[in-house]
Design a protein around this motif. Sequence first.
Motif, PDB file in Angstrom:
ATOM      1  N   MET A 200       0.701  -1.428  -0.122  1.00  0.00           N
ATOM      2  CA  MET A 200      -0.023   0.322  -0.804  1.00  0.00           C
ATOM      3  C   MET A 200       1.236   1.280  -0.291  1.00  0.00           C
ATOM      4  O   MET A 200       1.158   2.020   1.239  1.00  0.00           O
ATOM      5  N   LEU A 201       0.966   1.848  -1.392  1.00  0.00           N
ATOM      6  CA  LEU A 201       1.968   2.953  -1.373  1.00  0.00           C
ATOM      7  C   LEU A 201       1.349   3.783  -1.568  1.00  0.00           C
ATOM      8  O   LEU A 201       0.482   3.485  -3.277  1.00  0.00           O
ATOM      9  N   PRO A 202       1.609   5.820  -1.408  1.00  0.00           N
ATOM     10  CA  PRO A 202       1.194   6.278  -2.586  1.00  0.00           C
ATOM     11  C   PRO A 202       1.499   6.374  -3.888  1.00  0.00           C
ATOM     12  O   PRO A 202       2.842   5.803  -4.147  1.00  0.00           O
ATOM     13  N   GLY A 203       0.825   6.958  -4.664  1.00  0.00           N
ATOM     14  CA  GLY A 203       1.527   6.575  -6.915  1.00  0.00           C
ATOM     15  C   GLY A 203       1.649   5.524  -6.965  1.00  0.00           C
ATOM     16  O   GLY A 203       0.451   5.365  -7.498  1.00  0.00           O
ATOM     17  N   LEU A 204       2.075   4.262  -6.923  1.00  0.00           N
ATOM     18  CA  LEU A 204       2.363   3.356  -7.933  1.00  0.00           C
ATOM     19  C   LEU A 204       2.369   2.433  -6.343  1.00  0.00           C
ATOM     20  O   LEU A 204       2.542   2.247  -4.953  1.00  0.00           O
ATOM     21  N   SER A 205       1.170   1.166  -6.646  1.00  0.00           N
ATOM     22  CA  SER A 205       1.392   0.406  -5.414  1.00  0.00           C
ATOM     23  C   SER A 205       2.639  -0.334  -5.567  1.00  0.00           C
ATOM     24  O   SER A 205       3.181  -0.703  -6.918  1.00  0.00           O
ATOM     25  N   GLY A 206       2.443  -1.263  -4.311  1.00  0.00           N
ATOM     26  CA  GLY A 206       3.880  -2.071  -4.253  1.00  0.00           C
ATOM     27  C   GLY A 206       3.577  -2.856  -5.645  1.00  0.00           C
ATOM     28  O   GLY A 206       4.587  -3.219  -6.299  1.00  0.00           O
ATOM     29  N   LEU A 207       2.672  -3.564  -5.612  1.00  0.00           N
ATOM     30  CA  LEU A 207       2.703  -5.032  -6.765  1.00  0.00           C
ATOM     31  C   LEU A 207       3.214  -4.389  -7.968  1.00  0.00           C
ATOM     32  O   LEU A 207       3.365  -4.617  -9.270  1.00  0.00           O
TER      33      LEU A 207
ATOM     34  N   ASP B 220      -3.918 -10.421  -2.552  1.00  0.00           N
ATOM     35  CA  ASP B 220      -2.181  -9.919  -2.523  1.00  0.00           C
ATOM     36  C   ASP B 220      -1.103 -10.823  -2.897  1.00  0.00           C
ATOM     37  O   ASP B 220      -0.047  -9.966  -3.547  1.00  0.00           O
ATOM     38  N   LYS B 221      -1.027 -11.647  -1.734  1.00  0.00           N
ATOM     39  CA  LYS B 221       0.125 -13.160  -1.869  1.00  0.00           C
ATOM     40  C   LYS B 221       0.043 -13.549  -3.209  1.00  0.00           C
ATOM     41  O   LYS B 221       1.305 -13.317  -3.635  1.00  0.00           O
ATOM     42  N   VAL B 222      -0.783 -14.169  -3.547  1.00  0.00           N
ATOM     43  CA  VAL B 222      -0.557 -14.951  -4.525  1.00  0.00           C
ATOM     44  C   VAL B 222      -0.202 -13.857  -5.756  1.00  0.00           C
ATOM     45  O   VAL B 222       0.680 -14.015  -6.796  1.00  0.00           O
ATOM     46  N   SER B 223      -0.771 -12.500  -5.836  1.00  0.00           N
ATOM     47  CA  SER B 223      -0.373 -11.711  -7.110  1.00  0.00           C
ATOM     48  C   SER B 223       0.881 -11.490  -6.952  1.00  0.00           C
ATOM     49  O   SER B 223       1.355 -10.592  -7.834  1.00  0.00           O
TER      50      SER B 223
END
Length: 225
Positions: free
Chosen positions: A55-62, A87-90
């Motif tokens: 969960m990050l601003p701008g671009l997500s971590g994924l 989230d884990k699987v992705s």
Amino acid sequence: MAGRILIVEDEAAIARFVELELQHEGYAVDKAEDGRSGLELALTGTYDLILLDIMLPGLSGLEVLRRLRREKETPVILLTARDTVMDKVSGLDMGADDYITKPFAIEELLARIRTALRKRPSPQADNRLTLGPIAMDVARRQVTADGTPVELTAREFDVLKLFLENPEIVLSRETFLSRVWGYDYVGETNVVDVYIRYLRSKLDSACGRSLIHTVRGVGYVLREA
Ligand code: CA
């Protein structure tokens, strides 16, 4: 020095705490507070490992992970506040090496970092892909057919890279969409057919024969004859 680690985490208190612990263990540490600057550092810097918050601003971590994996195999441990299966699987599908759910014990994070660092690939490992007359230098983003350079657009290059990573395996349009265009791509699946047509025509004329084959109703496969 034990290694160089990039922390991409917008919660300053967590980032600072982890930074101090890692420095205490002998690691060199850089930090980024949002997805975009994290991705830029990850692509331009040389890191042994990246701790990447989802969960990050701008671009997500994924999304950072997806874009990073087009270029680099730097080990990534995902930090997730949500203990969600999706989230884990992705994340693991997209090439994360591990994940840890916040709040975590620092000893557990350090143990997982040591494990991920032991598994790290040798720097040269993933730089060249070949099949028949085709050779790809992934780091330099150059392709040759029988030694002659083939000019590809960035997208064609990514499509060919996926083929070369999966030789003789039939790949569906959906696989190309998710791996090359991204999970968030919204549009016509025939964009894949269009790009493969461009790529095939360039490779056919460079190789003097067809290596990309259509498997009707399923997708495409790269193989010799
Ligand atoms: Ca966060």
